[in-house]
Motif scaffolding. Structure first.
Motif, PDB file in Angstrom:
ATOM      1  N   UNK A   1     100.097  44.630  83.819  1.00  0.00           N
ATOM      2  CA  UNK A   1      99.504  43.616  84.666  1.00  0.00           C
ATOM      3  C   UNK A   1      98.226  43.121  84.003  1.00  0.00           C
ATOM      4  N   UNK A   2      98.107  41.812  83.885  1.00  0.00           N
ATOM      5  CA  UNK A   2      96.841  41.262  83.415  1.00  0.00           C
ATOM      6  C   UNK A   2      95.988  40.940  84.636  1.00  0.00           C
ATOM      7  N   UNK A   3      94.676  40.931  84.432  1.00  0.00           N
ATOM      8  CA  UNK A   3      93.776  40.606  85.544  1.00  0.00           C
ATOM      9  C   UNK A   3      92.438  40.146  84.999  1.00  0.00           C
ATOM     10  N   UNK A   4      91.642  39.548  85.871  1.00  0.00           N
ATOM     11  CA  UNK A   4      90.288  39.143  85.527  1.00  0.00           C
ATOM     12  C   UNK A   4      89.280  40.043  86.203  1.00  0.00           C
ATOM     13  N   UNK A   5      88.380  40.612  85.424  1.00  0.00           N
ATOM     14  CA  UNK A   5      87.361  41.493  85.986  1.00  0.00           C
ATOM     15  C   UNK A   5      86.516  40.795  87.050  1.00  0.00           C
ATOM     16  N   UNK A   6      86.323  39.477  86.910  1.00  0.00           N
ATOM     17  CA  UNK A   6      85.483  38.786  87.883  1.00  0.00           C
ATOM     18  C   UNK A   6      86.127  38.745  89.273  1.00  0.00           C
ATOM     19  N   UNK A   7      87.420  39.075  89.363  1.00  0.00           N
ATOM     20  CA  UNK A   7      88.109  39.138  90.653  1.00  0.00           C
ATOM     21  C   UNK A   7      88.304  40.583  91.126  1.00  0.00           C
ATOM     22  N   UNK A   8      87.777  41.535  90.373  1.00  0.00           N
ATOM     23  CA  UNK A   8      87.905  42.945  90.735  1.00  0.00           C
ATOM     24  C   UNK A   8      89.058  43.617  90.018  1.00  0.00           C
ATOM     25  N   UNK A   9      88.926  44.918  89.831  1.00  0.00           N
ATOM     26  CA  UNK A   9      89.998  45.665  89.165  1.00  0.00           C
ATOM     27  C   UNK A   9      91.150  45.899  90.143  1.00  0.00           C
ATOM     28  N   UNK A  10      92.366  45.970  89.628  1.00  0.00           N
ATOM     29  CA  UNK A  10      93.520  46.236  90.495  1.00  0.00           C
ATOM     30  C   UNK A  10      93.401  47.621  91.139  1.00  0.00           C
TER      31      UNK A  10
END
Length: 119
Positions: A1-10
């Motif tokens: 899963x990719x994610x953006x740190x600015x939106x919080x960690x999964x």
């Protein structure tokens, strides 16, 4: 899963890695509008200094972990790769990791880009 740190960690991730050490395509006007799914951005990210070394070593480190999870009857693992916004670096890196994991026996991979399109 990719994610953006600015939106919080999964919250459901078993393992989290940080791709923010790779130069950010956001700062290149010719790459900014595209994503890590686009060839130009993916090439830029994957050919950056240290990127392929990280990916190769990370997949090598995952192999015994995933074998151990299987031995312990843990049926899945959520592996999260983050960058700042979840648009460029984490998408390209997680896609490459997923590709390499699919080459392993007895591994099924589902790839999700959590924050792609969120910006």
């Amino acid at each position: 899963e990719s994610f953006g740190f600015k939106y919080g960690t999964p919250t459901d991730a078993d393992l989290i890695a940080d791709a923010r050490f790779i130069p950010n395509p956001f700062w290149r006007e010719d790459l900014r509008p595209f994503t890590g799914e686009d060839a130009g951005v993916s090439d830029f990210v994957l050919n950056a200094a240290g990127a392929r070394e990280f990916i190769t070593n990370y997949v090598s480190a995952l192999k015994p972990v995933l074998r151990g999870y299987a031995t312990e009857n843990k049926r899945y693992a959520t592996i999260a790769i983050g960058c700042t916004g979840g648009k460029h670096r984490s998408v390209a890196v997680s896609s490459e990791i997923a590709k390499l994991l699919r080459e392993l026996p007895d591994i099924s991979v589902t790839l999700k880009h959590r924050d792609l399109g969120r910006e």
